[in-house]
Design a protein around this motif. Structure first.
Motif, mmCIF file in Angstrom:
data_model
loop_
_atom_site.group_PDB
_atom_site.id
_atom_site.type_symbol
_atom_site.label_atom_id
_atom_site.label_comp_id
_atom_site.label_asym_id
_atom_site.label_seq_id
_atom_site.Cartn_x
_atom_site.Cartn_y
_atom_site.Cartn_z
ATOM 1 N N ASP A 60 0.822 -1.209 0.000
ATOM 2 C CA ASP A 60 0.000 0.000 0.000
ATOM 3 C C ASP A 60 0.857 1.261 0.000
ATOM 4 O O ASP A 60 0.356 2.359 0.227
ATOM 5 C CB ASP A 60 -0.931 0.003 1.214
ATOM 6 N N ARG A 61 2.151 1.114 -0.261
ATOM 7 C CA ARG A 61 3.076 2.246 -0.259
ATOM 8 C C ARG A 61 3.363 2.688 -1.695
ATOM 9 O O ARG A 61 3.734 1.882 -2.551
ATOM 10 C CB ARG A 61 4.383 1.853 0.440
ATOM 11 N N VAL A 62 3.182 3.985 -1.963
ATOM 12 C CA VAL A 62 3.420 4.541 -3.292
ATOM 13 C C VAL A 62 4.829 5.124 -3.351
ATOM 14 O O VAL A 62 5.328 5.688 -2.379
ATOM 15 C CB VAL A 62 2.363 5.623 -3.611
ATOM 16 N N PHE A 63 5.487 4.974 -4.499
ATOM 17 C CA PHE A 63 6.815 5.572 -4.691
ATOM 18 C C PHE A 63 6.886 6.264 -6.038
ATOM 19 O O PHE A 63 6.220 5.863 -6.999
ATOM 20 C CB PHE A 63 7.929 4.519 -4.541
ATOM 21 N N VAL A 64 7.695 7.322 -6.098
ATOM 22 C CA VAL A 64 7.858 8.067 -7.343
ATOM 23 C C VAL A 64 9.105 7.631 -8.098
ATOM 24 O O VAL A 64 9.176 7.786 -9.324
ATOM 25 C CB VAL A 64 7.910 9.589 -7.090
ATOM 26 N N ASN A 65 10.119 7.117 -7.395
ATOM 27 C CA ASN A 65 11.375 6.730 -8.038
ATOM 28 C C ASN A 65 11.579 5.223 -8.047
ATOM 29 O O ASN A 65 11.367 4.584 -9.064
ATOM 30 C CB ASN A 65 12.565 7.410 -7.341
ATOM 31 N N ASN A 66 12.024 4.659 -6.930
ATOM 32 C CA ASN A 66 12.359 3.241 -6.947
ATOM 33 C C ASN A 66 12.331 2.633 -5.558
ATOM 34 O O ASN A 66 12.347 3.346 -4.549
ATOM 35 C CB ASN A 66 13.741 3.031 -7.590
ATOM 36 N N ASN B 111 9.775 3.071 -10.813
ATOM 37 C CA ASN B 111 8.593 3.627 -11.469
ATOM 38 C C ASN B 111 9.008 4.079 -12.860
ATOM 39 O O ASN B 111 9.539 5.156 -13.031
ATOM 40 C CB ASN B 111 8.059 4.795 -10.634
ATOM 41 N N ASN B 112 8.818 3.216 -13.849
ATOM 42 C CA ASN B 112 9.296 3.351 -15.231
ATOM 43 C C ASN B 112 10.787 3.008 -15.301
ATOM 44 O O ASN B 112 11.535 3.250 -14.338
ATOM 45 C CB ASN B 112 9.046 4.755 -15.796
ATOM 46 N N PRO B 113 11.225 2.431 -16.420
ATOM 47 C CA PRO B 113 12.612 1.978 -16.537
ATOM 48 C C PRO B 113 13.609 3.132 -16.579
ATOM 49 O O PRO B 113 13.354 4.183 -17.167
ATOM 50 C CB PRO B 113 12.617 1.204 -17.873
ATOM 51 N N TYR B 114 14.755 2.901 -15.955
ATOM 52 C CA TYR B 114 15.869 3.842 -15.991
ATOM 53 C C TYR B 114 16.762 3.556 -17.194
ATOM 54 O O TYR B 114 16.932 2.415 -17.605
ATOM 55 C CB TYR B 114 16.736 3.697 -14.746
ATOM 56 N N GLN B 115 17.362 4.624 -17.717
ATOM 57 C CA GLN B 115 18.550 4.485 -18.546
ATOM 58 C C GLN B 115 19.693 4.783 -17.581
ATOM 59 O O GLN B 115 19.974 5.935 -17.256
ATOM 60 C CB GLN B 115 18.517 5.452 -19.725
ATOM 61 N N GLY C 275 22.382 2.445 -8.398
ATOM 62 C CA GLY C 275 21.611 3.105 -7.357
ATOM 63 C C GLY C 275 20.462 3.911 -7.938
ATOM 64 O O GLY C 275 19.771 4.612 -7.214
ATOM 65 N N GLY C 276 20.205 3.778 -9.247
ATOM 66 C CA GLY C 276 19.115 4.527 -9.845
ATOM 67 C C GLY C 276 19.471 5.978 -10.078
ATOM 68 O O GLY C 276 18.607 6.840 -10.046
#
Length: 444
Positions: A227-233, A293-297, A302-303
């Motif tokens: 139930d936890r939302v994240f914007v990055n990873n 949240n969406n793939p990284y290039q 460490g994102g």
């Protein structure tokens, strides 16, 4: 590339009858140009190393000025500088499409005064927001941020903003999603990765408040674990264990150095993380697992790279598994040349959902916040979950920078009108970006 070719042509024309000076000068010009390109479009240690190489090569080129002639060397130098500047401009930034919307009817800005080492006070956010007619709510120690965001919604706010770190951005964005408000990200945290991928100028903190005025609005995805939302990873494995340490926030490097021997040493047990890998087969473990949240290039595991899109409706997944004694030398070698994507224990893929199982509670870092969650961990993308407003003057999302060996091919693809990063098809028809990333130590 044309300026680079021109520099080589000047040297060839001037030194055609000098069999010793010619090859040395051509090599010096080539190394200077390519190292200069890498320095201008790279980041971190790669930029420093490339700058040193370019300086040394350029010094060697200057040493032949007496042979080639001062005028020729000045022309060559001008062409090399023009080549480097044009290469940087070629990568540019991507400005995502959106809709122009009018000023907020009732804007509320939540401010964490302690975030980013006091960034809100340094940039006078309260005064700047008040000047724009935006109500400011400053978080007192121990305040319930979610409750404050809910209170803003109950009070009739149509736009809510958050000035703080990425963990706070995710929490307020979730309230905006649930209550139908538009969201404004103000990069007043430490790293501000979400702001970077929204296309904001992270150095212009107060300028982000212009999103409460006439702005560009678009829908972006959010990620969810439980139930936890994240914007990055969400990070799992070695990195998550380090983040959990009480000393990590105050002494990142020393904490990592002290813990890594126990986490990656030859006698340690790999983390118990079971998941479906890039080919759909069950994986029993990973030393690093990153769900974004969406793939990284990627520029690091460490994102710390960029996401070209925040609206694909998919999670990005990266896994790294190291066979301690056998793989560590190879891992270090590939890291040193920026080619960890070629490491046999590296996987990268995307999916709208993911599941991670374990026999025990799992340490995770959710947008940099250390938590311990009970398995199974169920991840999913929330497509187009929240309306995000950005200023019309926002510079856009940085185009993914290539590795040291990828700059020339990337420039060729840009000149041909194609994306700078190569892609190849992976399971399920997804595209996987093939590119080197910066050293694993960046993650620390």
């Amino acid at each position: 590339m044309v300026c680079f070719a021109g520099a080589v042509a000047v040297v060839l024309a001037r030194l055609a009858d000098r069999p010793i000076a010619l090859p040395v000068s051509v090599v010096a010009v080539s190394v200077t140009a390519m190292a200069g390109w890498t320095a201008l479009v790279g980041r971190g240690r790669r930029r420093v190393a490339a700058s040193l190489v370019a300086a040394v090569a350029f010094s060697g080129l200057i040493a032949f000025a007496g042979v080639a002639g001062l005028t020729s060397m000045l022309v060559t130098t001008a062409l090399l500088f023009a080549s480097g500047g044009a290469a940087r401009a070629a990568f540019g930034r991507h400005r995502p499409k959106g809709t122009i919307v009018g000023p907020a009817q009732r804007g509320v800005l939540l401010v964490n005064p302690r975030s980013g080492g006091g960034a809100a006070d340094r940039h006078h956010l309260a005064q700047e927001a008040a000047r724009r007619g935006v109500e400011v709510v400053s978080l007192a120690p121990g305040a319930d941020l979610r409750a404050l965001a809910e209170h803003a919604a109950d009070g009739g706010a149509d736009v809510v903003g958050m000035a703080g770190g990425d963990g706070s951005q995710g929490l307020v964005a979730d309230v905006a999603r649930r209550r139908g408000m538009a969201f404004v990200c103000v990069p007043a945290g430490t790293r501000n990765h979400f702001a970077l991928d929204l296309g904001l100028d992270r150095n212009d903190v107060a300028g982000a408040l212009d999103a409460f005025d006439t702005a560009v609005e678009r829908r972006v995805d959010l990620g969810q674990v439980g139930d936890r939302v994240f914007v990055n990873n969400v990070s799992l494995g070695v990195y998550a264990e380090i983040v959990r340490s009480d000393s990590y926030r105050d002494a990142k490097a020393s904490t990592a150095a002290a813990m890594l021997p126990d986490l990656l040493g030859p006698d340690c047990t790999p983390p118990d993380l079971r998941f479906a890998g890039s080919d759909g087969r069950a994986e029993s473990s990973a030393d690093v697992l990153l769900v974004s949240n969406n793939p990284y290039q990627l520029h690091s595991l460490g994102g710390l790279g960029t996401r070209p899109r925040l609206d694909s409706g998919r999670l990005g997944l990266v896994a790294l598994r190291v066979d301690r004694a056998r793989d560590l030398p190879t891992l270090v070698a590939l890291e040193s040349v920026g080619a960890i994507s070629r490491f046999r224990g590296f996987q990268q893929w995307s999916s709208p959902v993911a599941r991670v199982d374990s026999a025990q509670p799992v340490s995770v870092g959710v947008d940099g916040e250390a938590l311990c969650l009970t398995p199974p961990l169920l991840f999913r993308s929330l497509p187009g979950a929240v309306r995000v407003r950005v200023p019309r003057h926002a510079p856009g999302v940085p185009v993914a920078r290539p590795g040291t060996w990828g700059t020339v091919p990337a420039l060729i693809r840009i000149a041909a009108g194609r994306p700078a990063a190569m892609s190849r098809r992976v399971r399920g028809g997804d595209e996987k970006t093939v590119r080197p990333v910066e050293p694993l130590t960046s993650l620390l």
